[in-house]
Design an enzyme around this catalytic site. Structure first.
Site, PDB file in Angstrom:
ATOM      1  N   HIS A  32       0.837  -1.204   0.000  1.00 44.71           N
ATOM      2  CA  HIS A  32       0.000   0.000   0.000  1.00 44.71           C
ATOM      3  C   HIS A  32       0.873   1.256   0.000  1.00 44.71           C
ATOM      4  CE1 HIS A  32      -3.599   2.426   1.088  1.00 44.71           C
ATOM      5  NE2 HIS A  32      -2.693   3.172   1.692  1.00 44.71           N
ATOM      6  N   GLU A  33       1.825   1.296   0.924  1.00 38.83           N
ATOM      7  CA  GLU A  33       2.688   2.479   1.016  1.00 38.83           C
ATOM      8  C   GLU A  33       3.629   2.581  -0.178  1.00 38.83           C
ATOM      9  OE1 GLU A  33       1.891   4.631   3.095  1.00 38.83           O
ATOM     10  OE2 GLU A  33       0.580   3.357   4.308  1.00 38.83           O
ATOM     11  N   HIS A  36       1.950   4.609  -2.883  1.00 39.12           N
ATOM     12  CA  HIS A  36       2.116   6.053  -2.648  1.00 39.12           C
ATOM     13  C   HIS A  36       3.537   6.500  -3.000  1.00 39.12           C
ATOM     14  CE1 HIS A  36      -1.754   6.411  -0.775  1.00 39.12           C
ATOM     15  NE2 HIS A  36      -1.446   5.707   0.287  1.00 39.12           N
TER      16      HIS A  36
END
Length: 380
Positions: A32-33, A36
């Site tokens: 997920h990170e 980003h």
């Protein structure tokens, strides 16, 4: 006595559950990170911190572009902190931005075009969906999909199925016009029905007929033995049902993985809508302890089952982050949408109020899910 039972339960799953939980959460949060991070780097944003977990750093390193990669003590999430952020929730630090040099301002997320900021916010959930599709594609290529003939076995006494006249040996062919070829479709369709009456197409003694069944909330045990309330009709599969394995090539596995990811996402969204509308039970929400317990139970079935859980949780976490709640990625996307429509960012006070309300809502959901965990562990 309840406390002793709970401690025994914790002891039973902790040796396997804790490392399995750390593995699952770390993989889901990392990707997920990473979503980003990669899109931010693509747009020239400086990433100051990439953390898996919260709190104090256990260990880490700083790369050549100045990003501190670290593993932290509280393994229930993670974050990336960009230049110009005030905190891990990417709240803009207006005073820090005002003091930046022109070179630093060019690397600040807060000063990038709204489209680029929106892409960075959406990249985390998108990475979760990609992870789920990749894992499910691999699992389907390796082991295929088990298909259970939709032949009804047990019909629970005083259940909606019994009241509607369903009988052992009935073959379900459709539900509300949706073709049914696998018994595993039944709970998927029924659980998101919202308690609405469903038209069951069945074959009984060589004759096709339609039976109308109204599902309702019932106490049930899932395949892991956990007790909860779910919208259901009270039937089980037949011991004599034919079981087969559907095999896929690369293209077929990818297509099936995309369909499965969509099914998980749709079921999650409709499940949340039913809880809000009063047609579902909030005891289905799980906090860290509940997820850890479930992870330990799934890990007992083997590594492939654990990877399947990673895929399911990845979709769920990606979706949860898209909810339009300030502090979450969806809240940032909501702010960016308002900015795109208005032609200017929302006022500082409006954003601050939104973040505070979002914090209250997120903390409330955490408290509710933690309470559910404690109840599920028989502490109350």
């Amino acid at each position: 006595m309840h406390l002793l039972d709970a401690i025994r339960g914790l002891i039973a799953w902790t040796p396997l559950g804790l490392p399995a939980f750390l593995f699952v959460i770390t993989v889901v949060v990392f990707f997920h990170e990473l979503g980003h991070f990669l899109v931010a780097r693509w747009f020239g944003v400086k990433v100051e911190v990439f953390s898996v977990g919260f709190g104090r750093e256990i260990f880490g390193f700083t790369d050549r572009k100045g990003t501190r990669w670290k593993l932290s003590w509280i393994p229930v999430g993670g974050y990336v902190k960009f230049a110009g952020d005030a905190d891990a929730a990417s709240t803009p630090d207006r005073e820090a931005v005002a003091r930046m040099t022109p070179e630093e301002r060019a690397q600040s997320l807060a000063l990038k075009p709204v489209g680029q900021r929106a892409a960075v916010a959406a990249a985390g959930p998108f990475a979760n969906f990609v992870l789920a599709i990749v894992l499910l594609t691999g699992l389907l290529l390796f082991s295929g999909h088990t298909v259970i003939q939709p032949l009804i076995g047990l019909v629970a006494k005083d259940s909606p199925a019994a009241a509607a006249g369903l009988k052992t040996g009935d073959l379900v062919t459709s539900i509300d016009g949706t073709k049914v070829t696998d018994f595993q479709q039944l709970p998927q369709i029924i659980s998101i029905s919202g308690g609405q009456t469903l038209a069951f197409g069945i074959r009984r003694g060589g004759h096709d007929m339609t039976v109308w069944v109204k599902p309702r909330l019932m106490t049930s045990h899932d395949f892991l033995g956990n007790v909860g309330e779910q919208v259901m009709i009270g039937v089980g599969p037949n011991r004599n049902a034919a079981i087969s394995t559907e095999r896929y090539g690369p293209a077929g596995a990818f297509a099936a993985a995309c369909r499965e990811t969509w099914t998980i996402a749709r079921t999650t969204i409709l499940g949340v809508a039913q809880i809000i509308g009063g047609h579902g039970s909030a005891d289905q929400l799980r906090g860290p302890a509940g997820i850890a317990q479930m992870t330990g139970q799934v890990a007992a079935f083997g590594f492939l089952a654990l990877l399947n859980l990673v895929a399911v949780l990845s979709v769920s976490i990606g979706l949860a982050n898209l909810f339009p709640i300030p502090l979450l990625d969806g809240g940032h996307l909501l702010y960016y949408a308002c900015e795109a429509v208005l032609g200017r960012p929302l006022g500082a006070r409006a954003q601050d109020v939104g973040f505070r309300l979002g914090l209250v809502l997120v903390l409330g959901l955490m408290l509710l899910s933690t309470w559910n965990d404690l109840v599920r562990l028989n502490l109350f």
